[in-house]
Design a protein around this motif. Structure first.
Motif, PDB file in Angstrom:
ATOM      1  N   ARG A   1      -2.069   2.370  -4.078  1.00 19.91           N
ATOM      2  CA  ARG A   1      -1.303   3.449  -4.710  1.00 19.91           C
ATOM      3  C   ARG A   1       0.056   3.605  -4.035  1.00 19.91           C
ATOM      4  NH1 ARG A   1      -4.337   7.656  -3.514  1.00 19.91           N
ATOM      5  NH2 ARG A   1      -5.689   7.598  -5.343  1.00 19.91           N
ATOM      6  N   ASP A   2       0.079   3.416  -2.708  1.00 15.33           N
ATOM      7  CA  ASP A   2       1.333   3.557  -1.964  1.00 15.33           C
ATOM      8  C   ASP A   2       2.373   2.524  -2.396  1.00 15.33           C
ATOM      9  OD1 ASP A   2       0.612   5.742  -0.518  1.00 15.33           O
ATOM     10  OD2 ASP A   2       0.277   4.689   1.380  1.00 15.33           O
ATOM     11  N   PHE A   3       1.948   1.263  -2.540  1.00 12.07           N
ATOM     12  CA  PHE A   3       2.972   0.265  -2.884  1.00 12.07           C
ATOM     13  C   PHE A   3       3.274   0.230  -4.373  1.00 12.07           C
ATOM     14  CE2 PHE A   3      -0.530  -3.025  -3.209  1.00 12.07           C
ATOM     15  CZ  PHE A   3      -0.197  -3.567  -4.441  1.00 12.07           C
TER      16      PHE A   3
ATOM     17  N   SER B   1       3.393  -5.486   1.728  1.00 15.34           N
ATOM     18  CA  SER B   1       2.959  -6.200   2.928  1.00 15.34           C
ATOM     19  C   SER B   1       2.575  -5.234   4.041  1.00 15.34           C
ATOM     20  CB  SER B   1       4.057  -7.144   3.416  1.00 15.34           C
ATOM     21  OG  SER B   1       5.247  -6.422   3.717  1.00 15.34           O
ATOM     22  N   THR B   2       3.297  -4.125   4.140  1.00 13.46           N
ATOM     23  CA  THR B   2       3.039  -3.157   5.203  1.00 13.46           C
ATOM     24  C   THR B   2       1.722  -2.434   4.995  1.00 13.46           C
ATOM     25  OG1 THR B   2       5.403  -2.811   5.563  1.00 13.46           O
ATOM     26  CG2 THR B   2       3.914  -1.098   6.356  1.00 13.46           C
ATOM     27  N   VAL B   3       1.496  -1.916   3.787  1.00 13.45           N
ATOM     28  CA  VAL B   3       0.299  -1.094   3.567  1.00 13.45           C
ATOM     29  C   VAL B   3      -0.975  -1.926   3.590  1.00 13.45           C
ATOM     30  CG1 VAL B   3       1.563   0.717   2.339  1.00 13.45           C
ATOM     31  CG2 VAL B   3       0.528  -1.170   1.039  1.00 13.45           C
ATOM     32  N   ILE B   4      -0.912  -3.155   3.102  1.00 14.63           N
ATOM     33  CA  ILE B   4      -2.109  -3.996   3.131  1.00 14.63           C
ATOM     34  C   ILE B   4      -2.419  -4.433   4.558  1.00 14.63           C
ATOM     35  CG2 ILE B   4      -3.151  -6.149   2.332  1.00 14.63           C
ATOM     36  CD1 ILE B   4      -2.972  -3.847   0.248  1.00 14.63           C
TER      37      ILE B   4
ATOM     38  N   GLY C   1       5.933   2.568  -5.254  1.00 14.72           N
ATOM     39  CA  GLY C   1       7.234   2.229  -4.693  1.00 14.72           C
ATOM     40  C   GLY C   1       7.539   2.927  -3.397  1.00 14.72           C
ATOM     41  N   GLY C   2       6.574   3.667  -2.883  1.00 17.98           N
ATOM     42  CA  GLY C   2       6.815   4.426  -1.662  1.00 17.98           C
ATOM     43  C   GLY C   2       6.904   3.567  -0.419  1.00 17.98           C
TER      44      GLY C   2
END
Length: 428
Positions: free
Chosen positions: A366-368, A376-379, A371-372
């Motif tokens: 949901r974060d990526f 690569s960062t959230v995963i 567009g927030g």
């Protein structure tokens, strides 16, 4: 596309190829595996309005020849957060006995398997004992699940945007992210880790049974506990006995019981007996059952000589072990559930960690998608938390398996010292 890349694509010979052009997007999320983890994840994505397709290698939810039941306790809140209210309201229907509701006073009784005397009672508040097939049928409601689909390989677009699954029927599906939730023998894990992605067999095995009995025998067996009971035997054996399906609470002949005995088994013994027939497995476990008090002694004795049994070698996959860290290709592919952390079951943690994975992955996706934050960062953050949490449990569960089969040291086993709580929340 160059001639070499074109040839590789045509032949489908590489499991993970980077291609220069951007394929057409099929869906946002492609979930591989319609087990409890994959379906719970898809429900959470559907609830969040994120397009998702689930691939399942079998022909239907009931396509697997065996069924079993699972304990859901501290992971229940995560499942509740993933599914719509109307599905959560039906969770009682997939209990092994829908007429018995979980309560705050639930506990797992563990007895001395040889004498039947009570050893301890482990608190397990609101202990859901769920039939796997019924849970999957419930969780598949309203989802785009595509059956008879097997993954052959993975392609990654050259611009770090998309990932494409190549299927055995020669079709392709492209998504922003692929999630391998395809069980302990995960195809996705082995594509990501071709040298180290196999599960590790352990020197323990078990033989499982599902059986019905005549009314008098069924009533006798169920008097030991209406739902579940565990036994630790001084002979180095562990056992479980419980209800699998109380089809008609008023007709004991319709009750299906689920029970097993596990024991230490050297790799040499496993290899030597690998070709054993069902009759040999049944004879073996019936012999072991003679070391037990009831309900195990009678339940195994009453089985017909041709009764079907299910033998398995216990195994694990520790995502925190050396060589087990996969490349998520910029957050475009990852693992969840048993595909990420296969663990032994004597401490009852597998489903709880798997459903927790699903809930945390929905948050990350949901974060990526919004567009927030960068994909690569959230995963990568999801993986770091999951690996730290589940790796510890894989190791603790394997230690527990060793100790519940070691009478001299059984009192040190995590299931007796820590119960079935989430050890990661306690800093253990």
């Amino acid at each position: 596309m160059g001639i070499v890349k074109w040839l590789w694509t045509l032949l489908g010979a590489k499991p993970a190829e980077v291609i220069a052009s951007e394929p057409k997007l099929t869906t946002t999320v492609l979930v591989v595996g319609a087990g409890s983890t994959g379906l719970a994840l898809a429900q959470g994505l559907n609830k969040a309005g994120i397009p998702c397709i689930v691939l399942e290698k079998h022909a239907s939810i009931g396509g697997h020849s065996r069924d079993w039941n699972m304990g859901l306790h501290w992971g229940a809140e995560s499942l509740k957060s993933l599914v719509p209210d109307e599905l959560w309201e039906q969770i009682q229907l997939v209990q092994v006995d829908p007429t018995i509701s979980p309560t705050k006073d639930d506990a797992l009784n563990i007895v001395n398997g040889s004498t039947g005397e009570n050893m301890t009672s482990i608190p397990a508040p609101f202990f859901n004992r769920l039939r796997r097939r019924k849970l999957r049928e419930l969780l598949a409601t309203g989802l785009d699940v595509r059956y008879n689909k097997r993954i052959q390989g993975i392609n990654y677009s050259g611009h770090n945007h998309y990932v494409t699954a190549r299927l055995s029927d020669e079709s392709c599906l492209t998504a922003k992210i692929i999630i391998g939730a395809d069980g302990a023998r995960s195809t996705i894990r082995q594509l990501l880790l071709p040298q180290t992605g196999q599960i590790r067999p352990l020197p323990y095995c078990a033989t499982f049974v599902q059986a019905r009995f005549d009314p008098e025998r069924a009533r006798f067996l169920r008097q030991f506990h209406p739902l579940y009971l565990a036994g630790i035997n001084p002979a180095g054996l562990f056992a479980f006995f419980g209800m699998h399906d109380a089809e008609d609470p008023d007709r004991p002949e319709t009750w299906t019981f689920f029970f097993y005995i596990s024991w230490q088994s050297s790799y040499e013994e496993q290899e030597k007996t690998a070709g054993w027939t069902n009759a040999q497995r049944l004879t073996q476990v019936k012999t072991l059952a003679r070391e037990f008090a009831n309900p195990w002694k009678s339940a195994f004795e009453w089985l017909e000589d041709d009764h079907q049994v299910w033998y398995m070698v216990l195994s694990e996959f520790d995502p925190g072990a050396q060589g087990h860290r996969w490349n998520n290709h910029g957050g475009r592919i990852t693992l969840a559930g048993d595909a990420a952390h296969a663990m032994t079951y004597q401490r009852g943690q597998g489903l709880n960690h798997s459903i927790t994975d699903a809930a945390k992955l929905v948050e990350a996706i949901r974060d990526f998608v919004s567009g927030g934050r960068a994909q690569s960062t959230v995963i990568s953050e999801y993986e770091e938390e999951m690996i730290a949490r589940a790796s510890g449990e894989v190791r603790l569960s394997t230690l527990n398996t060793r100790l519940v089969h070691d009478w001299d040291n059984v009192l040190q086993s995590p299931v007796l010292t820590s119960g079935m709580k989430n050890h990661s929340s306690e800093g253990l």
